[in-house]
Design an enzyme around this catalytic site. Structure first.
Site, PDB file in Angstrom:
ATOM      1  N   ARG A  68       0.856  -1.190   0.000  1.00  0.00           N
ATOM      2  CA  ARG A  68       0.000   0.000   0.000  1.00  0.00           C
ATOM      3  C   ARG A  68       0.891   1.239   0.000  1.00  0.00           C
ATOM      4  NH1 ARG A  68      -3.646  -0.095   4.806  1.00  0.00           N
ATOM      5  NH2 ARG A  68      -4.933  -1.474   3.531  1.00  0.00           N
ATOM      6  N   ARG A 182      -5.104   2.945  17.246  1.00  0.00           N
ATOM      7  CA  ARG A 182      -5.762   2.376  16.073  1.00  0.00           C
ATOM      8  C   ARG A 182      -5.429   3.286  14.888  1.00  0.00           C
ATOM      9  NH1 ARG A 182      -8.090  -1.333  13.447  1.00  0.00           N
ATOM     10  NH2 ARG A 182      -9.954  -2.452  14.117  1.00  0.00           N
ATOM     11  N   LYS A 183      -5.881   2.936  13.710  1.00  0.00           N
ATOM     12  CA  LYS A 183      -5.631   3.795  12.549  1.00  0.00           C
ATOM     13  C   LYS A 183      -6.332   5.142  12.730  1.00  0.00           C
ATOM     14  CE  LYS A 183      -9.482   2.166   9.646  1.00  0.00           C
ATOM     15  NZ  LYS A 183      -9.837   1.552   8.351  1.00  0.00           N
ATOM     16  N   GLY A 442     -16.823  -5.982   1.298  1.00  0.00           N
ATOM     17  CA  GLY A 442     -16.834  -7.421   1.540  1.00  0.00           C
ATOM     18  C   GLY A 442     -17.078  -7.845   2.967  1.00  0.00           C
ATOM     19  N   CYS A 447     -14.483  -1.004   4.044  1.00  0.00           N
ATOM     20  CA  CYS A 447     -13.529  -0.304   3.178  1.00  0.00           C
ATOM     21  C   CYS A 447     -14.212   0.255   1.931  1.00  0.00           C
ATOM     22  CB  CYS A 447     -12.396  -1.247   2.781  1.00  0.00           C
ATOM     23  SG  CYS A 447     -11.385  -1.790   4.175  1.00  0.00           S
ATOM     24  N   GLY A 448     -15.298  -0.376   1.497  1.00  0.00           N
ATOM     25  CA  GLY A 448     -16.053   0.117   0.348  1.00  0.00           C
ATOM     26  C   GLY A 448     -17.060   1.200   0.692  1.00  0.00           C
TER      27      GLY A 448
END
Length: 521
Positions: A68, A182-183, A442, A447-448
């Site tokens: 990434r 966390r992110k 998914g 993420c989508g």
């Protein structure tokens, strides 16, 4: 509420592995890792710590890693795209690349043995993957047409780069910020249509004017939003911090808020390790006071309104720039996936027709800017535009999809290939009055981003006729642009094999689609 006290005893397993060894430490071990290969690696290094370097082990494709990138504001040079295409072409086993919903690129099919060579290639053109995964500040998003849009309030490019440089030490890695709970997602928009989806970021800056009645003047700056995120446990839109900042204060405010999250965010329960959970515990007023304390000054209250006053644009098509005689062209990349040959050709087109610049959007598409009017018609005849159209179908143009089960071990269903096939079939069946945004994801990690779509589809496993099959939960009501809001789940457990007629009815009932007349034989 009583503030949670985190001790070594109640750290989650990710906090323990970070305490044992910082992920950034693997930077000094790349040559050794490349030499011994992935099967001989320490399992924790392979599965987790490599993500600090932007390298991701994928159990569904053992031996073939994902990389990434970090592409601040989604802006690349043709030289950088050539290198990315060459990496996929040379090193990728059935390699491909995906544009992400954070204006970023992920490369697939990478071998661990080639990491040294790949990193050297990246360094040569100013690319980095550092801190692009796990508990780090992720790719900073900004307006995809910053500096091109005649109607923008502020060109975000320099600010986004400054934020990236702060948290990554100019792409070399910054150990001050490699151990967040966390992110952490940051977005900054200087345009009028919220092209960055500010509401889904942990920290976002949106344009706003502060009035000075004594001087009878207005000053441009940003209102600050905090706490937006998606997770399998909870989804929340960002809320106002009740702060307005001048552009010169943006980087310092970013640093202060991320430091607060680093020092006070929850580390026991990983499901509660995002900024919004800390806001729940503290309250927004305390968060603001803590920011001011770190800055050593009081901040002005938020401006009464922001300047997000346009419906969101997707930037697909042909548009005049603020620079006279120049145009930018948005190419539709179906579900954001392209192969090495596509990447090399996009780089060539940007070099031949534009200024060598390429931009990515959060809708997973590509913009080539700075095309002279005299070259525009020739550009539009290029064969690649048959594949990556400037006038795609009204359903296809707004389609977004996460990676899906083909490459991601978290995904419960295959998304990209299914999304493309179903969208093509629906466009054959229906006539559309306007674009409809369908997002596929998914799994509940989202993420989508199904919650920001007109119709969002979240993958799940369900039972049908005694068998476990792939299915989706359906979300509706998401709105982007001005007055953005998150959608909610309206229907659960639809088998993917039964989904197309369900979508057809939703499109007809809620979005003005009409059935095509049957062909006369």
């Amino acid at each position: 509420m009583t503030e949670t006290v985190t001790t070594t005893a109640n750290l989650n397993k990710f906090e323990k592995l970070k305490a044992e060894k910082d992920g950034l430490a693997l930077k000094e071990e790349i040559e050794k890792i490349a030499k011994i290969g992935w099967e001989a690696m320490d399992e924790t290094d392979r599965d987790h710590r490599l993500k600090w370097l932007g390298v991701f082990f994928r159990p569904v494709t053992p031996g073939q890693f994902m990389m990434r990138m970090r592409i601040p504001n989604g802006i690349l040079t043709s030289s950088q795209m050539y290198v990315l295409g060459e990496v996929v072409q040379r090193y990728g086993d059935d390699g491909s690349a995906d544009i992400t919903t954070r204006q970023n690129i992920q490369l697939r099919g990478i071998r661990i043995e080639d990491l040294v060579d790949i990193f050297n290639k990246f360094h040569g053109v100013g690319l980095t993957t550092i801190q692009s995964g796990m508990d780090n500040v992720r790719n900073i998003t900004g307006d995809p047409v910053a500096g091109l849009d005649a109607h923008e309030w502020y060109d975000t490019r320099e600010l986004v780069q400054q934020i990236q440089d702060l948290f990554t030490n100019y792409g070399e890695g910054n150990p001050e910020f490699t151990n967040l709970p966390r992110k952490f997602n940051i977005a900054i928009t200087g345009g009028r249509d919220n092209s960055v989806h500010a509401e889904i970021n942990d920290l976002a800056f949106v344009p706003a004017f502060q009035e000075n009645q004594e001087r009878n003047s207005v000053t441009f700056g940003f209102n600050v939003l905090v706490g937006g995120f998606f997770s399998g446990k909870r989804c929340e839109a960002a809320i106002p911090l009740n702060v307005w900042v001048h552009p010169d204060e943006v980087v310092a405010v970013c640093k202060a808020i991320v430091e607060i999250f680093r020092d006070h965010g929850f580390r026991a329960n990983r499901q509660k390790a995002r900024l919004m959970w800390l806001i729940d515990e503290w309250g927004i007023d305390r968060l603001r006071r803590e920011v001011e304390q770190r800055l050593g000054k009081e901040l002005l209250p938020a401006a009464p309104k922001d300047e997000i006053d346009w419906e969101k644009r997707d930037h697909i098509g042909i548009y005049e720039q603020k620079q006279p005689g120049l145009y930018y062209v948005g190419l539709h990349i179906p579900v954001g996936r392209f192969c090495a040959e596509d990447m090399l050709e996009i780089a060539r087109l940007a070099e031949v027709y534009g200024s060598g610049e390429i931009r990515l959007t959060v809708e997973q598409n590509v913009i080539i800017p700075n095309i002279a009017e005299s070259r525009l018609q020739t550009f539009l005849q290029e064969p690649l535009l048959d594949k990556f159209a400037v006038t795609p179908g009204l359903l296809m143009r707004s389609l977004v999809s996460c990676t899906g089960a083909q490459f991601c071990n978290f995904a419960l269903i295959e998304t990209k290939n299914r999304a493309l096939a179903m969208t093509k079939d629906l466009e054959k069946e229906l006539i559309f009055a306007y674009p409809v945004r369908i997002h596929w994801t998914g799994c509940p990690n989202s993420c989508g981003q199904p919650q920001v779509a007109d119709i969002g589809l979240m993958g799940t496993k369900i039972r049908k006729n005694g068998q476990t099959v792939e299915g989706v939960d359906i979300y509706m009501g998401g709105k982007v642009g001005k007055d953005a809001q998150l959608g909610t789940c309206v229907q659960k457990g639809i088998p993917c094999e039964d989904l197309q007629p369900v979508l057809r009815e939703l499109l007809i009932q809620h979005f003005g689609a009409r059935l095509r007349e049957p062909a006369i034989v």
